[in-house]
Design a protein around this motif. Structure first.
Motif, PDB file in Angstrom:
ATOM      1  N   PRO A  27       0.848  -1.202   0.000  1.00  0.00           N
ATOM      2  CA  PRO A  27       0.000   0.000   0.000  1.00  0.00           C
ATOM      3  C   PRO A  27       0.879   1.246   0.000  1.00  0.00           C
ATOM      4  N   PRO A  28       0.315   2.417  -0.285  1.00  0.00           N
ATOM      5  CA  PRO A  28       1.089   3.662  -0.116  1.00  0.00           C
ATOM      6  C   PRO A  28       1.521   3.749   1.350  1.00  0.00           C
ATOM      7  N   LEU A  29       2.836   3.789   1.588  1.00  0.00           N
ATOM      8  CA  LEU A  29       3.335   3.695   2.968  1.00  0.00           C
ATOM      9  C   LEU A  29       3.536   5.079   3.592  1.00  0.00           C
ATOM     10  N   LYS A  31       5.480   8.190   5.255  1.00  0.00           N
ATOM     11  CA  LYS A  31       6.776   8.712   4.772  1.00  0.00           C
ATOM     12  C   LYS A  31       7.934   8.391   5.715  1.00  0.00           C
ATOM     13  N   ARG A 111      -7.823  11.405   4.116  1.00  0.00           N
ATOM     14  CA  ARG A 111      -6.806  10.362   3.903  1.00  0.00           C
ATOM     15  C   ARG A 111      -7.313   8.986   4.348  1.00  0.00           C
ATOM     16  N   GLU A 114      -6.087   5.829   2.389  1.00  0.00           N
ATOM     17  CA  GLU A 114      -4.714   5.430   2.754  1.00  0.00           C
ATOM     18  C   GLU A 114      -4.728   4.664   4.078  1.00  0.00           C
ATOM     19  N   GLN A 117      -6.039   1.122   3.625  1.00  0.00           N
ATOM     20  CA  GLN A 117      -5.055   0.248   2.953  1.00  0.00           C
ATOM     21  C   GLN A 117      -3.988  -0.211   3.948  1.00  0.00           C
TER      22      GLN A 117
END
Ligand code: NAD
Length: 517
Positions: A27-29, A31, A111, A114, A117
């Motif tokens: 998934p989009p992790l 930062k 968000r 995100e 996920q």
């Protein structure tokens, strides 16, 4: 947690197509995976920290590597929270603090995909469940605390004293620097139940999420940063129980620990708190909920039993308030067992990789959980319970790698069997008959736990009696969930917590009695 039943009732239908052959998705992790959020900045752990892999339980593959901290990181976070306390608690009004939480809530809405996920990847909640129930629990708690704030009184009179004659004011003041230690099973539910009331009443905090499911909390810290909370008000360090968890519990400059997790860890934290500065300890621990079904439910029996099974299996059985012991009045017992076994063996109870859309169960969260559930299923068989659905091993059609367990139903369980006494934390339901109301109460109260018990009966007198006699923080009758703002309450080995609403905010306060002001 309040969502579990509603979500299940809304989704308890048609399974989606099986699709378990894909590769482990990333998934989009967040930062700053290997850093901590201290004093409003992302900082590297002391000496680089200890690398720790977060495992996607659907595939048994690492999804990210985080760092576990050590004593210098803990000390740094506590120091930042202590320094920020006067400004946050005294120089900012409740209304000003509320504005920060409102900003945070808007960022959380934006968000939320995100977040879903990440939760799905770190602990195995099926993506639609992660969106609605898991991520939804976080926004729900922010909303309910903002609503409850209208009823939170920072200054109160002594009850019974007329305002014209009162010489005393009770101040509810923030307790100070609080450490918040959370588990992996409902990550944002637990984080928001602690962080939001603590910050609203004026505490500053250090969050230590579960090392098994830290990604959602790292994203949450990014949101806090974006909302512009003053430096040091919220701090996050990753770590395990033996390391950062124990260091927080024993720290002399922390005023309160709010902990959700196992009874085992709750005991250790209480001991460490007692031997350090006697900090307050609030505990939300394990459970072994009973679901008592009386024959007078009549034609509702099928619906009542099915709803009990769905609730037991929700989140792959990994909810502290799951109704894992179904006690059924003997005259309808065989019918209830047939209903529970039929639905569990049927096509609606399916298990898949968590990244697949649709209504099904995901894996349990880790290899340790998988082994634990297998051990309990074996114990049920060995101790003579009758296996009527599920059993050992992985369900058919899953990928052979993930920590998938078979939703399992045991009948003819007796009160002295291990599966009836101990929290399994997997999709395993134990059913047993009872003959009298008194016997049902004795069996229900026969474990050390006291979180949520459930009762289904048409008899109003019996409803009132059982509400009093069951030794638990919550009693849910006829499937009616608690009102918005009611606390999540616990007694006995389930802890002493009261999370949610005004009660949840008062838990982060101390009383100061001022007379002659
Ligand atoms: P756990 O106790 O192993 O871990 C929970 C958290 O405590 C983690 O962050 C962990 O790192 C930390 N921890 C572990 N040992 C510690 C120690 N000695 N000192 C300080 N911190 C320590 O529990 P888990 O496996 O993550 O979660 C499952 C348990 O949580 C179940 O028993 C479940 O019933 C309970 N739970 C209770 C509630 C509730 O509201 N009552 C809600 C969710 C989960």
């Amino acid at each position: 947690m309040y969502f579990v039943l509603n979500f299940l009732l809304a989704t308890a239908s048609s399974p989606s197509e099986v699709n378990d052959n894909g590769a482990c998705p990333v998934p989009p992790l967040p930062k700053h995976l290997t850093e901590f959020y201290i004093n409003g900045e992302w900082v590297a752990p002391h000496q680089g920290g200890t690398a720790f892999n977060v495992i996607n339980p659907s595939f048994d593959e690492p999804v990210a590597t985080i760092s576990l901290g050590s004593q210098p990181d803990t000390d740094k976070a506590v120091e930042a929270a202590r320094k920020a306390l006067p400004g946050w608690s005294q120089e900012r009004s409740l209304d000003e603090r509320k504005i920060f939480v409102e900003k945070l809530l808007n960022i959380y809405y934006r968000r939320s995909e995100e977040m879903a996920q990440l939760i799905s990847a770190e602990m195995g909640s099926p993506i639609d469940h992660a969106r609605d129930a898991q991520t939804g629990s976080g926004s729900y708690h922010m909303e309910q605390f903002l609503r409850a704030l209208e009823h939170f009184e920072q200054e109160q009179l002594v009850p019974g004293v007329h305002p014209d004659e009162a010489s005393t004011t009770i101040y509810l003041e923030p307790i100070g620097v609080v450490a918040l230690i959370t588990p992996w099973n409902w990550p944002m539910n637990q984080v928001t139940l602690k962080v939001i009331p603590a910050l609203l009443v004026g505490c500053t905090c250090i969050l230590k999420p579960s090392e098994m499911a830290p990604l959602s909390s790292l994203l949450f810290a990014e949101m806090i940063d974006e909302a512009g909370f003053p430096p040091g008000v919220f701090n996050l360090i990753n770590g395990d129980g033996a390391g950062v968890g124990s260091q927080l519990s024993a720290h002399n400059d922390i005023d309160m620990i709010s902990f959700t997790g196992s009874t085992r860890a709750g005991r250790l934290i209480s001991q460490a708190a007692a031997s350090s500065n006697l900090k307050k300890v609030s505990l939300e621990l394990g459970g072994k909920g009973a679901n008592i079904i009386f024959a007078d439910v009549g034609s509702d029996l099928e619906e009542v039993v099915q709803s009990g099974v769905w609730s037991c299996f929700d989140n792959s059985g990994q909810s502290c308030n799951a109704p894992t012991r179904m006690l059924v009045e003997r005259s309808v017992y065989n019918q209830a067992v047939a209903i529970a076994a039929g639905m569990t063996n049927g096509k609606d109870v399916t298990t898949r990789t968590a990244n697949t859309e649709g209504d099904f169960y995901g894996p349990v969260s880790s290899r340790a959980q998988f082994d634990r559930v297998q051990k309990f299923i074996q114990l049920g068989i060995d101790e003579g319970a009758k296996l009527v659905a599920g059993g050992l091993g992985r369900p058919d059609g899953t990928n052979g790698k993930g920590f998938f367990v078979r939703p399992t139903v045991f009948a003819d369980v007796t009160a002295d069997m291990t599966i009836m006494e101990e929290e399994i934390f997997g999709p395993v339901l134990s059913i047993m008959p009872f003959d009298t109301e008194k016997q049902a109460v004795e069996i229900t109260n026969g474990t050390p736990y006291g979180l949520t018990n459930y009762v289904s009966t048409q008899d109003p007198e019996r409803r009132r009696r059982l509400a009093r006699l069951l030794e638990s923080g919550m009693v849910e009758i006829n499937g009616v969930g608690a009102d918005d703002g009611a606390p999540f309450a616990a007694v006995r080995a389930s802890g002493n917590g009261r999370e949610g609403g005004v009660f949840g905010m008062e838990d982060f306060c101390v009383l100061k009695v001022v007379s002659g002001e």
